[in-house]
Write a protein that holds these residues in place. Sequence first.
Motif, PDB file in Angstrom:
ATOM      1  N   SER A  38       0.572  -1.653   0.290  1.00  0.00           N
ATOM      2  CA  SER A  38      -0.049   0.374  -0.305  1.00  0.00           C
ATOM      3  C   SER A  38       0.862   0.816  -0.087  1.00  0.00           C
ATOM      4  CB  SER A  38      -0.478  -0.053   1.224  1.00  0.00           C
ATOM      5  OG  SER A  38      -1.633   0.874   1.821  1.00  0.00           O
ATOM      6  N   ASN A  42       1.322   4.268  -3.247  1.00  0.00           N
ATOM      7  CA  ASN A  42       1.640   5.892  -2.746  1.00  0.00           C
ATOM      8  C   ASN A  42       2.577   6.155  -3.177  1.00  0.00           C
ATOM      9  OD1 ASN A  42      -1.638   5.880  -1.161  1.00  0.00           O
ATOM     10  ND2 ASN A  42      -0.687   5.470  -0.005  1.00  0.00           N
ATOM     11  N   ARG A  45       3.015   7.505  -6.782  1.00  0.00           N
ATOM     12  CA  ARG A  45       2.481   8.197  -7.778  1.00  0.00           C
ATOM     13  C   ARG A  45       3.887   9.435  -8.433  1.00  0.00           C
ATOM     14  NH1 ARG A  45      -1.046  13.015  -4.628  1.00  0.00           N
ATOM     15  NH2 ARG A  45      -0.999  14.783  -6.745  1.00  0.00           N
ATOM     16  N   ARG A  56     -10.581   9.035 -16.086  1.00  0.00           N
ATOM     17  CA  ARG A  56     -10.862   8.730 -14.823  1.00  0.00           C
ATOM     18  C   ARG A  56     -12.055   7.295 -15.736  1.00  0.00           C
ATOM     19  NH1 ARG A  56     -12.754  12.197 -10.264  1.00  0.00           N
ATOM     20  NH2 ARG A  56     -14.039  10.745 -10.835  1.00  0.00           N
ATOM     21  N   ASP A  58     -14.237   3.578 -14.281  1.00  0.00           N
ATOM     22  CA  ASP A  58     -15.214   2.982 -13.824  1.00  0.00           C
ATOM     23  C   ASP A  58     -14.568   1.245 -14.016  1.00  0.00           C
ATOM     24  OD1 ASP A  58     -16.318   1.186 -12.276  1.00  0.00           O
ATOM     25  OD2 ASP A  58     -18.512   2.272 -12.349  1.00  0.00           O
ATOM     26  N   VAL A 168      -3.975   4.261  -9.298  1.00  0.00           N
ATOM     27  CA  VAL A 168      -5.235   4.791  -7.960  1.00  0.00           C
ATOM     28  C   VAL A 168      -6.229   3.502  -8.093  1.00  0.00           C
ATOM     29  CG1 VAL A 168      -6.957   6.657  -7.415  1.00  0.00           C
ATOM     30  CG2 VAL A 168      -4.677   7.242  -8.174  1.00  0.00           C
ATOM     31  N   GLU A 169      -6.750   3.275  -8.992  1.00  0.00           N
ATOM     32  CA  GLU A 169      -7.865   2.135  -8.611  1.00  0.00           C
ATOM     33  C   GLU A 169      -7.123   1.123  -8.034  1.00  0.00           C
ATOM     34  OE1 GLU A 169     -11.877  -0.271  -9.467  1.00  0.00           O
ATOM     35  OE2 GLU A 169     -11.170   2.111 -10.066  1.00  0.00           O
ATOM     36  N   ARG A 171      -4.784   0.979  -5.797  1.00  0.00           N
ATOM     37  CA  ARG A 171      -4.289   2.049  -4.702  1.00  0.00           C
ATOM     38  C   ARG A 171      -6.223   1.750  -3.330  1.00  0.00           C
ATOM     39  NH1 ARG A 171      -5.084   6.205  -1.954  1.00  0.00           N
ATOM     40  NH2 ARG A 171      -5.112   7.403  -3.877  1.00  0.00           N
ATOM     41  N   ARG A 172      -6.513   2.048  -4.049  1.00  0.00           N
ATOM     42  CA  ARG A 172      -8.199   2.422  -3.226  1.00  0.00           C
ATOM     43  C   ARG A 172      -8.601   0.964  -2.823  1.00  0.00           C
ATOM     44  NH1 ARG A 172     -11.870   4.575  -7.242  1.00  0.00           N
ATOM     45  NH2 ARG A 172     -10.925   5.634  -6.843  1.00  0.00           N
ATOM     46  N   SER A 175      -6.345   1.042   0.439  1.00  0.00           N
ATOM     47  CA  SER A 175      -6.698   1.743   1.265  1.00  0.00           C
ATOM     48  C   SER A 175      -7.842   1.309   1.864  1.00  0.00           C
ATOM     49  CB  SER A 175      -6.960   2.583   1.038  1.00  0.00           C
ATOM     50  OG  SER A 175      -5.924   3.195   0.446  1.00  0.00           O
ATOM     51  N   SER A 176      -8.732   0.519   1.214  1.00  0.00           N
ATOM     52  CA  SER A 176     -10.339   0.369   1.542  1.00  0.00           C
ATOM     53  C   SER A 176      -9.796  -0.926   2.494  1.00  0.00           C
ATOM     54  CB  SER A 176     -10.923   0.144   0.187  1.00  0.00           C
ATOM     55  OG  SER A 176     -11.784   0.836  -0.096  1.00  0.00           O
ATOM     56  N   ASN A 179      -8.652   0.537   6.119  1.00  0.00           N
ATOM     57  CA  ASN A 179      -9.523   0.988   6.831  1.00  0.00           C
ATOM     58  C   ASN A 179     -11.306  -0.022   7.579  1.00  0.00           C
ATOM     59  OD1 ASN A 179      -8.429   3.401   6.525  1.00  0.00           O
ATOM     60  ND2 ASN A 179     -10.057   3.640   5.178  1.00  0.00           N
TER      61      ASN A 179
END
Length: 194
Positions: A38, A42, A45, A56, A58, A168-169, A171-172, A175-176, A179
């Motif tokens: 992770s 980051n 980047r 961007r 989906d 970013v996709e 990494r998200r 990150s999720s 959390n």
Amino acid sequence: MALLLSLLTALVVLSCGPVPSLGCDLPQNHFLASKNTSALLNQMRKLSPFLCVKDRKDFRFPQEMGGSQLQKAQAISILHEMLEQIFNLFHSERASAAWNTTLLAQLHRELHLQLEDLETCLVQLMGEEESALEMEDPTLAVKRYFRRIRSYLEEKAYSDCAWEVVRVEIRRAFSSSANLQEGLRRKDGALGSS
């Protein structure tokens, strides 16, 4: 969205903390490698995501997989498939041209460590649970997800912005997971003390 959170919950439980109920114990270095992955994503980047807003997309993260419905071996298989796909994506010649090679080599190392741990665990669980054929549907959804990512990169001619959107996709998801893992640890601690 709820299905996505269920899947991420299953992935978190497997990738970011000890899970005694799995029937196999992932070593502590597995969890360290997950955190390092992770952090490396980051650090990789190169562009501000704001410069790439027009690019961007989906990618439709596989939502048909509910974490509460997954068997242990299925959940580990899904995580293994995701990490393997990420490894392959960032291990390509195109990725080498797009990213800092030192960070990329570190990312490969961390992903490789996690994959080895999961393979060991998966072999143990395959003997405990039913047929591996039951795992194919969720892993096929992960494969389709990464095919969409690869198609996107190809459509965008592997541009810097396309790679940033993909970074970013990926990494998200990490990150999720981190959390959600923290919330699960607190919940498990409360259950263990009652």
